[in-house]
Write a protein that holds these residues in place. Structure first.
Motif, PDB file in Angstrom:
ATOM      1  N   PRO A 322       4.947  -8.734  -8.193  1.00 21.17           N
ATOM      2  CA  PRO A 322       5.043 -10.023  -7.513  1.00 21.17           C
ATOM      3  C   PRO A 322       5.179  -9.952  -5.997  1.00 21.17           C
ATOM      4  CG  PRO A 322       7.136  -9.468  -8.534  1.00 21.17           C
ATOM      5  CD  PRO A 322       6.155  -8.423  -8.979  1.00 21.17           C
ATOM      6  N   LEU A 323       5.594  -8.781  -5.465  1.00 21.56           N
ATOM      7  CA  LEU A 323       5.715  -8.632  -4.014  1.00 21.56           C
ATOM      8  C   LEU A 323       5.256  -7.230  -3.635  1.00 21.56           C
ATOM      9  CD1 LEU A 323       6.696  -9.964  -1.350  1.00 21.56           C
ATOM     10  CD2 LEU A 323       8.909  -8.827  -1.735  1.00 21.56           C
ATOM     11  N   CYS A 324       4.222  -7.162  -2.811  1.00 20.74           N
ATOM     12  CA  CYS A 324       3.692  -5.861  -2.400  1.00 20.74           C
ATOM     13  C   CYS A 324       4.767  -5.053  -1.675  1.00 20.74           C
ATOM     14  CB  CYS A 324       2.499  -6.054  -1.472  1.00 20.74           C
ATOM     15  SG  CYS A 324       1.048  -6.764  -2.263  1.00 20.74           S
ATOM     16  N   LEU A 325       4.623  -3.747  -1.747  1.00 15.66           N
ATOM     17  CA  LEU A 325       5.656  -2.872  -1.196  1.00 15.66           C
ATOM     18  C   LEU A 325       5.776  -2.988   0.321  1.00 15.66           C
ATOM     19  CD1 LEU A 325       5.287   0.308  -3.410  1.00 15.66           C
ATOM     20  CD2 LEU A 325       6.880  -1.596  -3.637  1.00 15.66           C
ATOM     21  N   HIS A 326       4.689  -3.278   1.022  1.00 14.70           N
ATOM     22  CA  HIS A 326       4.792  -3.382   2.479  1.00 14.70           C
ATOM     23  C   HIS A 326       5.586  -4.608   2.909  1.00 14.70           C
ATOM     24  CE1 HIS A 326       1.370  -6.045   1.709  1.00 14.70           C
ATOM     25  NE2 HIS A 326       1.506  -6.542   2.919  1.00 14.70           N
ATOM     26  N   LEU A 327       5.835  -5.538   1.964  1.00 15.49           N
ATOM     27  CA  LEU A 327       6.610  -6.741   2.264  1.00 15.49           C
ATOM     28  C   LEU A 327       8.023  -6.676   1.695  1.00 15.49           C
ATOM     29  CD1 LEU A 327       3.857  -9.453   1.655  1.00 15.49           C
ATOM     30  CD2 LEU A 327       4.562  -8.410   3.825  1.00 15.49           C
ATOM     31  N   GLN A 328       8.368  -5.586   1.027  1.00 16.78           N
ATOM     32  CA  GLN A 328       9.719  -5.436   0.510  1.00 16.78           C
ATOM     33  C   GLN A 328      10.700  -5.217   1.660  1.00 16.78           C
ATOM     34  OE1 GLN A 328      10.693  -5.691  -2.645  1.00 16.78           O
ATOM     35  NE2 GLN A 328       8.766  -5.580  -3.797  1.00 16.78           N
ATOM     36  N   ARG A 329      11.864  -5.828   1.548  1.00 14.30           N
ATOM     37  CA  ARG A 329      12.842  -5.762   2.634  1.00 14.30           C
ATOM     38  C   ARG A 329      13.203  -4.322   2.999  1.00 14.30           C
ATOM     39  NH1 ARG A 329      18.336  -8.909   1.655  1.00 14.30           N
ATOM     40  NH2 ARG A 329      16.811 -10.613   1.520  1.00 14.30           N
ATOM     41  N   CYS A 330      13.341  -3.466   1.982  1.00 15.70           N
ATOM     42  CA  CYS A 330      13.802  -2.099   2.262  1.00 15.70           C
ATOM     43  C   CYS A 330      12.765  -1.275   3.014  1.00 15.70           C
ATOM     44  CB  CYS A 330      14.192  -1.396   0.961  1.00 15.70           C
ATOM     45  SG  CYS A 330      12.839  -1.152  -0.197  1.00 15.70           S
ATOM     46  N   PHE A 331      11.504  -1.745   3.043  1.00 18.46           N
ATOM     47  CA  PHE A 331      10.465  -1.021   3.784  1.00 18.46           C
ATOM     48  C   PHE A 331      10.050  -1.749   5.054  1.00 18.46           C
ATOM     49  CE2 PHE A 331       9.288   0.508  -0.673  1.00 18.46           C
ATOM     50  CZ  PHE A 331      10.007   1.683  -0.519  1.00 18.46           C
ATOM     51  N   SER A 332      10.870  -2.701   5.495  1.00 15.72           N
ATOM     52  CA  SER A 332      10.518  -3.482   6.686  1.00 15.72           C
ATOM     53  C   SER A 332      10.437  -2.600   7.928  1.00 15.72           C
ATOM     54  CB  SER A 332      11.537  -4.608   6.906  1.00 15.72           C
ATOM     55  OG  SER A 332      12.844  -4.080   7.099  1.00 15.72           O
ATOM     56  N   PHE A 333      11.160  -1.465   7.915  1.00 15.38           N
ATOM     57  CA  PHE A 333      11.148  -0.566   9.074  1.00 15.38           C
ATOM     58  C   PHE A 333       9.772   0.037   9.327  1.00 15.38           C
ATOM     59  CE2 PHE A 333      11.857   2.165   5.461  1.00 15.38           C
ATOM     60  CZ  PHE A 333      11.135   3.310   5.749  1.00 15.38           C
ATOM     61  N   LEU A 334       8.876  -0.037   8.340  1.00 17.48           N
ATOM     62  CA  LEU A 334       7.533   0.503   8.517  1.00 17.48           C
ATOM     63  C   LEU A 334       6.688  -0.369   9.438  1.00 17.48           C
ATOM     64  CD1 LEU A 334       6.791   1.614   4.841  1.00 17.48           C
ATOM     65  CD2 LEU A 334       7.251   3.109   6.808  1.00 17.48           C
ATOM     66  N   GLY A 335       7.117  -1.625   9.623  1.00 17.17           N
ATOM     67  CA  GLY A 335       6.458  -2.477  10.608  1.00 17.17           C
ATOM     68  C   GLY A 335       5.290  -3.298  10.099  1.00 17.17           C
ATOM     69  N   TYR A 336       5.092  -3.334   8.796  1.00 17.10           N
ATOM     70  CA  TYR A 336       3.992  -4.135   8.253  1.00 17.10           C
ATOM     71  C   TYR A 336       4.432  -5.585   8.072  1.00 17.10           C
ATOM     72  CZ  TYR A 336       1.729   0.326   7.118  1.00 17.10           C
ATOM     73  OH  TYR A 336       1.155   1.559   7.194  1.00 17.10           O
ATOM     74  N   GLY A 337       3.442  -6.465   7.996  1.00 17.72           N
ATOM     75  CA  GLY A 337       3.743  -7.872   7.805  1.00 17.72           C
ATOM     76  C   GLY A 337       2.754  -8.549   6.882  1.00 17.72           C
ATOM     77  N   GLU A 338       3.029  -9.796   6.607  1.00 20.90           N
ATOM     78  CA  GLU A 338       2.150 -10.581   5.739  1.00 20.90           C
ATOM     79  C   GLU A 338       0.762 -10.677   6.356  1.00 20.90           C
ATOM     80  OE1 GLU A 338       2.221 -14.911   3.436  1.00 20.90           O
ATOM     81  OE2 GLU A 338       3.987 -14.194   4.538  1.00 20.90           O
TER      82      GLU A 338
END
Length: 381
Positions: A322-338
């Protein structure tokens, strides 16, 4: 009378087919009282190595550990990059992150749901240490499109085959099984997998003798000789009871996978005959692939409402993911967005996994498709 609840997977039906074989295998282990790294595990590892085929198959405690162990071999450093897909189970990326490397994502093919290999080639840099190719839902990534370039750059190819034990891809007329192609293959034997145990379990496969020796050490705390440790490893062993059960099931796996393919073919036919292909898109098998349908995942309009309706009809379904990994809170440090990976994000809002298992009957599938049809007709009135 209201029909029985239809689960996405009925493990009880499958168990009844091999119940006596499994009980005999478990009894043998109980009589031997060799539960850890014993003869049952060695026999299962040898059977897998023959089946795939690969030179080495090393059992471990879970599919998540299989990924972690495979990546531990690479001695990843901060700044190292590992390319993979954002449309997969969490463990694929958590293993990369846990070891201090950076996950670099590529988008997916909207038809097969697998990573786009053309984008893999575009994302390669001098910092790329590995590519984790996820064979999602039971079909393989076309690795022939990237293997030569990866090899020339010294990039390690890891197959995340957690959902694909027994699947294959024909290349130049030769079938290559998932987990036998890359430098390392990672499997899960979670009970819901096509080859599933009665608890957690995993395996790493490889062709390199050095990798194999290192993996066998890493799974026992980095120890080559008991109580002497060359490095900090894990306590990650596939126990003998699980190995014995899996060894029984492996003998039946090809038959069960073929039955899953028949279920998938029947779904596609039923959706077509019901005139639902404008509302539902069945999963596509890439030419040359032997898809084993670990999940039967459709794309559909009004996914959440359809899922709720099916539940009221006594039909289970699941959303992967239901939520791609690049949008998961714990991976926000990777810098990806919607919007960074539009195909993967679209799938997350449209995909729905319907019941699929070897023993699923045609009558039950008709019930599923009829319910889907009633839902969409109700939206038109």
């Amino acid at each position: 009378m209201k029909p029985d609840y239809l689960p996405t997977l009925d493990l009880k039906r499958n168990y009844r087919r091999v119940k006596e074989e499994i009980r005999r295998a478990v009894d043998e282990v109980l009589e031997e009282q060799a539960f850890i790294l014993g003869p049952a595990l060695s026999a299962f590892e040898a059977d897998v190595a023959t089946y795939l085929p690969v030179p080495h198959a090393i059992g471990c405690a879970s599919g998540s550990d299989a990924l972690l162990l495979a990546l531990m071999l690479l001695d990843l450093k901060p700044g190292d990059e590992v390319i993979t897909t954002p449309f997969t189970f969490f463990a694929t990326v958590s293993a990369i992150t846990r070891l201090g490397a950076k996950a670099v994502f590529v988008d997916v093919d909207p038809h097969t749901y697998n990573m786009r290999t053309d984008q893999v080639l575009e994302r390669l840099t001098d910092r790329t240490r590995a590519v984790v190719a996820v064979h999602l839902f039971g079909q393989m990534v076309p690795l022939e499109t990237i293997e030569e370039e990866l090899r020339s750059r010294g990039v390690v190819l890891i197959e995340d085959a957690a959902q694909a034990f027994g699947s294959w891809r024909f290349v130049d007329g030769t079938p290559r099984r998932a987990g036998s192609w890359g430098d390392l293959g990672c499997f899960s034997f979670f009970p819901t997998k096509n080859l599933g145990g009665c608890g957690d379990g995993g395996m790493v496969t490889c062709g390199d003798d050095g990798y194999a020796s290192h993996l066998r050490s890493l799974r026992v705390h980095g120890s080559g000789k008991i109580y002497y440790h060359d490095e900090v490893g894990l306590n990650s062993r596939l126990d003998a009871l699980q190995a014995a059960i899996l060894r029984v099931k492996l003998r039946h796996l090809d038959e069960w996978n073929e039955e899953r393919r028949l279920v998938a073919d029947r779904y596609a036919l039923l959706f077509s005959e019901a005139g639902l292909l404008g509302d539902v898109t069945p999963p596509a098998a890439l030419e040359g692939n032997g898809h084993i349908y670990h999940q039967y995942v459709i794309r559909c309009r009004e996914r959440d409402a359809l899922q709720a309706f099916l539940e009221t009809e006594g039909i289970a379904s699941r959303v992967y993911y239901p939520l791609c990994l690049h949008l998961q809170r714990c991976f926000s440090f990777l810098g990806y967005g919607e919007g960074d990976f539009p195909a993967a994000e679209a799938l997350s809002s449209e995909v729905l996994a319907l019941p699929v298992f070897p023993e699923l009957t045609g009558v039950e599938q008709e019930r599923v498709v009829e319910a889907v049809g009633r839902f969409y007709r109700s939206r038109q009135s």
